[in-house]
Design a protein around this motif. Sequence first.
Motif, short mmCIF file in Angstrom:
data_model
loop_
_atom_site.label_atom_id
_atom_site.label_comp_id
_atom_site.label_asym_id
_atom_site.label_seq_id
_atom_site.Cartn_x
_atom_site.Cartn_y
_atom_site.Cartn_z
N UNK A 126 0.86 -1.18 0.00
CA UNK A 126 0.00 0.00 0.00
C UNK A 126 0.90 1.23 0.00
N UNK A 127 0.77 2.07 -1.00
CA UNK A 127 1.57 3.30 -1.05
C UNK A 127 0.93 4.39 -0.21
N UNK A 128 1.74 5.07 0.58
CA UNK A 128 1.26 6.21 1.38
C UNK A 128 2.04 7.46 1.00
N UNK A 129 2.26 7.62 -0.29
CA UNK A 129 2.93 8.80 -0.81
C UNK A 129 1.87 9.75 -1.37
N UNK A 181 0.80 8.66 6.44
CA UNK A 181 1.15 7.48 7.24
C UNK A 181 0.45 7.55 8.59
N UNK A 182 0.51 8.72 9.20
CA UNK A 182 -0.12 8.89 10.51
C UNK A 182 -1.63 8.71 10.44
N UNK A 183 -2.24 9.11 9.34
CA UNK A 183 -3.69 8.97 9.18
C UNK A 183 -4.11 7.51 9.32
N UNK A 184 -3.34 6.61 8.72
CA UNK A 184 -3.67 5.19 8.77
C UNK A 184 -3.28 4.57 10.12
N UNK A 185 -2.13 4.96 10.63
CA UNK A 185 -1.61 4.31 11.83
C UNK A 185 -2.23 4.83 13.12
#
Length: 299
Positions: free
Chosen positions: A35-38, A108-112
Amino acid sequence: MKSNKKRLIVVVGPTAVGKTAMGIALAKHFKTEVVSADSRQFYKEMSIGTAKPDTTELATVKHHFIDSHTIEKEYSAGDFERDALSLLDTLFEKHDVVVMVGGSGLFVRAVCAGLDDLPKAPTVVRERLNSVFEREGLEPLQLRLKEVDPDYYSHADIQNPQRVIRALEVYEATGKPFSSYRVREIVERPFEIVTIGLNMERQKLYDRINLRVDMMLENGLVDEVRSLLPHRNKPALLTVGYAEIFDFIDGKITLEEAVSRIKQNSRRYAKRQITWFKKYGDTVWFDSEDWKGILSFLA
């Protein structure tokens, strides 16, 4: 490290450090998907300046959120949080491990951890700040942010007009610094999260950044930016690698100056990425070539 939960392995670090290659290697090892988080690789119109995985890399393992959207429609971190969590639900039905790769800290923080409940600023505030940016450039906005919110200024990507303007919007609308809203409790996810940070000796990283920029120019970055002129005010294009070439196209600077600025701003961005990922989350850091160390840790 052992858990009955599904596991999301998150690979983070500065630009050009080798996150794409490591993500693919881990996905192959665990027989899973990436999953790309760019925040810029979502857009199918932006390829050269975003250093997307090439066709060979994309064929090696299945990637998600690469070329998934058009620049004509903005895609926020909140949108990504919703869509990525939905995708992970599906992927975890057939995989015990999924790999997420990205250098965009907010995404990244949004998902984690979930996003902070930030207030929306009136349109007039945003328009006024955008007007300042168009007339005077980014520097006066950066100085204003440093004055009203030194905490956020110290670790944010201040070369990104979207980030700077968003932070000032919140301050102008509420009288409170943007950083004061970024303190909510982390949202518990139904899967285990292991975050691996990649780094390398600073000069080696800078050399890789410089080489990557040179390759982008050889591969047609200027033509790609020209093709995006109708969308130049989109947030994703107010970023390193695109903003500088727009200045060249406008005749404000030479191509040589634009390339020099891209390299300088990319190095600055890399430093801020490292700062971000060291401050947020439980990132465990490795040399980008320490494959055995990373596998041992994950085991």
